[in-house]
Scaffold this active site. Structure first.
Site, PDB file in Angstrom:
ATOM      1  N   TYR A 142      -8.015  -5.883  -4.160  1.00  0.00           N
ATOM      2  CA  TYR A 142      -8.537  -7.170  -3.894  1.00  0.00           C
ATOM      3  C   TYR A 142      -9.472  -7.432  -5.183  1.00  0.00           C
ATOM      4  O   TYR A 142      -9.814  -8.566  -5.469  1.00  0.00           O
ATOM      5  CB  TYR A 142      -9.578  -6.969  -2.810  1.00  0.00           C
ATOM      6  CG  TYR A 142      -8.576  -7.423  -1.473  1.00  0.00           C
ATOM      7  CD1 TYR A 142      -7.733  -6.654  -0.997  1.00  0.00           C
ATOM      8  CD2 TYR A 142      -9.179  -8.554  -0.569  1.00  0.00           C
ATOM      9  CE1 TYR A 142      -7.143  -7.094   0.071  1.00  0.00           C
ATOM     10  CE2 TYR A 142      -8.502  -8.849   0.604  1.00  0.00           C
ATOM     11  CZ  TYR A 142      -7.471  -8.163   0.969  1.00  0.00           C
ATOM     12  OH  TYR A 142      -6.848  -8.466   2.063  1.00  0.00           O
TER      13      TYR A 142
ATOM     14  N   LYS B 186      -0.570   5.833   0.443  1.00  0.00           N
ATOM     15  CA  LYS B 186       0.794   5.944  -0.138  1.00  0.00           C
ATOM     16  C   LYS B 186       0.892   7.048  -1.255  1.00  0.00           C
ATOM     17  O   LYS B 186       1.339   6.428  -2.504  1.00  0.00           O
ATOM     18  CB  LYS B 186       1.249   4.559  -0.433  1.00  0.00           C
ATOM     19  CG  LYS B 186       2.735   4.111  -0.773  1.00  0.00           C
ATOM     20  CD  LYS B 186       3.672   4.337   0.406  1.00  0.00           C
ATOM     21  CE  LYS B 186       5.197   4.184   0.195  1.00  0.00           C
ATOM     22  NZ  LYS B 186       5.872   4.513   1.344  1.00  0.00           N
TER      23      LYS B 186
ATOM     24  N   ASP C 107       3.220   3.437   5.692  1.00  0.00           N
ATOM     25  CA  ASP C 107       4.369   3.001   6.446  1.00  0.00           C
ATOM     26  C   ASP C 107       4.667   3.762   7.655  1.00  0.00           C
ATOM     27  O   ASP C 107       4.886   3.138   8.777  1.00  0.00           O
ATOM     28  CB  ASP C 107       5.755   2.904   5.876  1.00  0.00           C
ATOM     29  CG  ASP C 107       5.995   4.280   4.886  1.00  0.00           C
ATOM     30  OD1 ASP C 107       5.225   5.260   4.896  1.00  0.00           O
ATOM     31  OD2 ASP C 107       7.033   4.413   4.363  1.00  0.00           O
TER      32      ASP C 107
ATOM     33  N   ASP D 285      -6.640  -3.971   5.571  1.00  0.00           N
ATOM     34  CA  ASP D 285      -6.334  -5.362   5.963  1.00  0.00           C
ATOM     35  C   ASP D 285      -5.386  -5.542   6.848  1.00  0.00           C
ATOM     36  O   ASP D 285      -5.304  -6.181   8.161  1.00  0.00           O
ATOM     37  CB  ASP D 285      -6.023  -6.231   4.716  1.00  0.00           C
ATOM     38  CG  ASP D 285      -6.014  -7.845   5.044  1.00  0.00           C
ATOM     39  OD1 ASP D 285      -6.814  -8.308   5.979  1.00  0.00           O
ATOM     40  OD2 ASP D 285      -4.931  -8.354   4.472  1.00  0.00           O
TER      41      ASP D 285
ATOM     42  N   ASP E 269      -5.310  -5.605  11.515  1.00  0.00           N
ATOM     43  CA  ASP E 269      -4.703  -6.739  12.230  1.00  0.00           C
ATOM     44  C   ASP E 269      -3.683  -6.035  13.156  1.00  0.00           C
ATOM     45  O   ASP E 269      -3.603  -6.469  14.378  1.00  0.00           O
ATOM     46  CB  ASP E 269      -3.672  -7.725  11.389  1.00  0.00           C
ATOM     47  CG  ASP E 269      -4.488  -8.836  10.930  1.00  0.00           C
ATOM     48  OD1 ASP E 269      -5.903  -8.677  10.805  1.00  0.00           O
ATOM     49  OD2 ASP E 269      -4.104  -9.903  10.540  1.00  0.00           O
TER      50      ASP E 269
HETATM   51  C1  IPM Z   1      -9.894 -10.228   6.620  1.00  0.00           C
HETATM   52  C2  IPM Z   1      -9.069 -11.476   5.961  1.00  0.00           C
HETATM   53  C3  IPM Z   1      -9.623 -11.576   4.527  1.00  0.00           C
HETATM   54  C4  IPM Z   1      -9.110 -10.269   3.836  1.00  0.00           C
HETATM   55  C5  IPM Z   1      -9.124 -12.744   3.874  1.00  0.00           C
HETATM   56  C6  IPM Z   1      -9.566 -14.052   4.530  1.00  0.00           C
HETATM   57  C7  IPM Z   1      -9.636 -12.927   2.606  1.00  0.00           C
HETATM   58  O1  IPM Z   1      -7.797 -11.397   6.272  1.00  0.00           O
HETATM   59  O2  IPM Z   1     -11.037 -10.178   6.697  1.00  0.00           O
HETATM   60  O3  IPM Z   1      -9.183  -9.161   7.146  1.00  0.00           O
HETATM   61  O4  IPM Z   1      -7.949 -10.247   3.396  1.00  0.00           O
HETATM   62  O5  IPM Z   1      -9.894  -9.496   3.791  1.00  0.00           O
HETATM   63 MG    MG Z   2      -7.192  -9.601   7.279  1.00  0.00          MG
END
Ligand code: IPM
Ligand code: MG
Length: 355
Positions: free
Chosen positions: A140, A189, A221, A245, A249
């Site tokens: 990032y 990884k 993975d 990230d 999710d």
């Molecule tokens: C998160 C989001 C952010 C990230 C984006 C909006 C930049 O996906 O907080 O997980 O990738 O960190």
């Molecule tokens: Mg995210």
């Protein structure tokens, strides 16, 4: 206690409004003074000031004891160049505040068990995973660029980690593990990436200081697969910015309630950044449809981690549980036989239950 409040874009302002009502109630009941100051970040900051993270915003946040954030981003700003996008504001804020560890709890609310896409037998008696994502390093923030080459273009992003960056987030993850089930999974990884090999070495080093904690290492993975195959094998997961990230999710969706999950981003001091893990959801913005619970639970994390007000944090969490027990649901978690509730009403219901 000074709190910088960033409503942001999309559903951000609506959910933040509910969270502020909760803070107000906590202030009355527990007799604590909160000084809230609203600041601009994200798309709205681009519209008003030309940049996603105005200097005054970062200054104000640094002067505060905690930062409460709704969400940023939306279609309107999607075609802007990378450094002028709302997301760049968020990354700048994380970096500027030095909040290198992002705690994302993925817990299954028993009332919402059937909302998960996983089978009941896989979920067993519940899920409670804490993803600790490195937040201010890695790909990032590594060097990136683009250049013309014969026949087209080339673009690159760099995953770089220093041992110091790995060590501090690993140490925080070990500390958190110690307060939970003493089981830590480090995800990397290392079979391919040099940065991951350093990650693994440093985690192994830090592990020596925590003999009571069982550590295992998993390739990303495999971790993605194991999360849906047998999520109950995980307690705390520590991983890099980008893997975190993605996996956070995935982990949160296992609970079926993205709109319910909070997050805390912490650094060396007590200053923390608290935000729901869902995004700005521009498709439902301004329609009183958004679920404010993730932001309300982020307030609970703030009370716990930045202000050490455990009783107040627990009061907020208990209030949310009681509202769910009574059958109130926003559209995202609606189920047959339940009572459909809008954003404002959900906020009011939680406030009424806080005692
Ligand atoms: C998160 C989001 C952010 C990230 C984006 C909006 C930049 O996906 O907080 O997980 O990738 O960190
Ligand atoms: Mg995210």
């Amino acid at each position: 206690m000074k709190i910088a409040v960033i409503p942001g874009d999309g559903i951000g302002p609506e959910v933040i409004k509910q969270a502020c009502k909760v803070l107000d109630k906590i202030s009355q009941i527990f007799n604590i003074e909160f000084e809230l100051k609203e600041v601009l970040m994200g798309g709205i900051a681009i519209d008003r000031t030309g940049v996603p993270l105005p200097e005054e915003t970062l200054d104000e946040c640094k002067k505060s004891d905690a930062v409460l954030l709704g969400a940023v981003g939306g279609w309107k700003w999607d075609s802007l160049p990378g450094r002028l996008r709302p997301e760049a504001g968020l990354l700048g804020l994380r970096k500027g505040l030095g909040v290198f560890a992002n705690l994302r709890p993925a817990m299954l609310f028993p009332q919402l068990k059937s909302a998960s896409t996983l089978k009941e037998e896989v979920l067993g008696d519940g899920l409670n995973i804490m993803v600790v994502r490195e937040l201010t390093g890695g790909i990032y923030f590594g060097q990136r660029g683009r250049r013309d080459i014969s026949g087209g273009q080339e673009a690159w992003d760099t995953e770089a980690y220093t041992s110091m960056e790995i060590e501090r987030v690993a140490r925080l993850a070990f500390e958190i593990s110690g307060k939970r089930q003493c089981k830590l999974t480090s995800v990397d990884k290392a079979n391919v990436l040099e940065s991951s090999r350093l990650w693994r070495e440093v985690v192994c080093q830090v592990a020596k200081e925590y003999p009571d904690i069982t550590v295992n290492h998993m390739y990303v993975d495999n971790a993605a697969m194991q999360l849906i195959r047998n999520p109950r094998q995980f307690d705390v997961i520590v991983t890099s910015n980008m893997f975190g990230d993605i996996l956070s999710d995935e982990a949160s969706m296992l609970t079926g309630s993205l709109g319910m999950l909070p997050s805390a981003s912490l650094g060396e001091g007590t200053l923390g950044l608290y935000e729901p893990i869902h995004g700005s959801a521009p498709d439902i913005a301004g329609q009183d449809k958004a679920n404010p619970i993730a932001t309300i639970l982020s307030v609970a994390m703030m009370l716990r981690y930045s202000f050490q007000l455990e009783a107040a944090a627990a009061a907020v969490e208990a209030a949310v549980c009681r509202v769910l027990d009574k059958g109130y649901r926003t559209a995202d978690i609606m189920q047959p036989g339940m009572i459909l509730t809008g954003t404002e009403q959900m906020g009011d219901l939680v406030v009424d239950e806080i005692c």
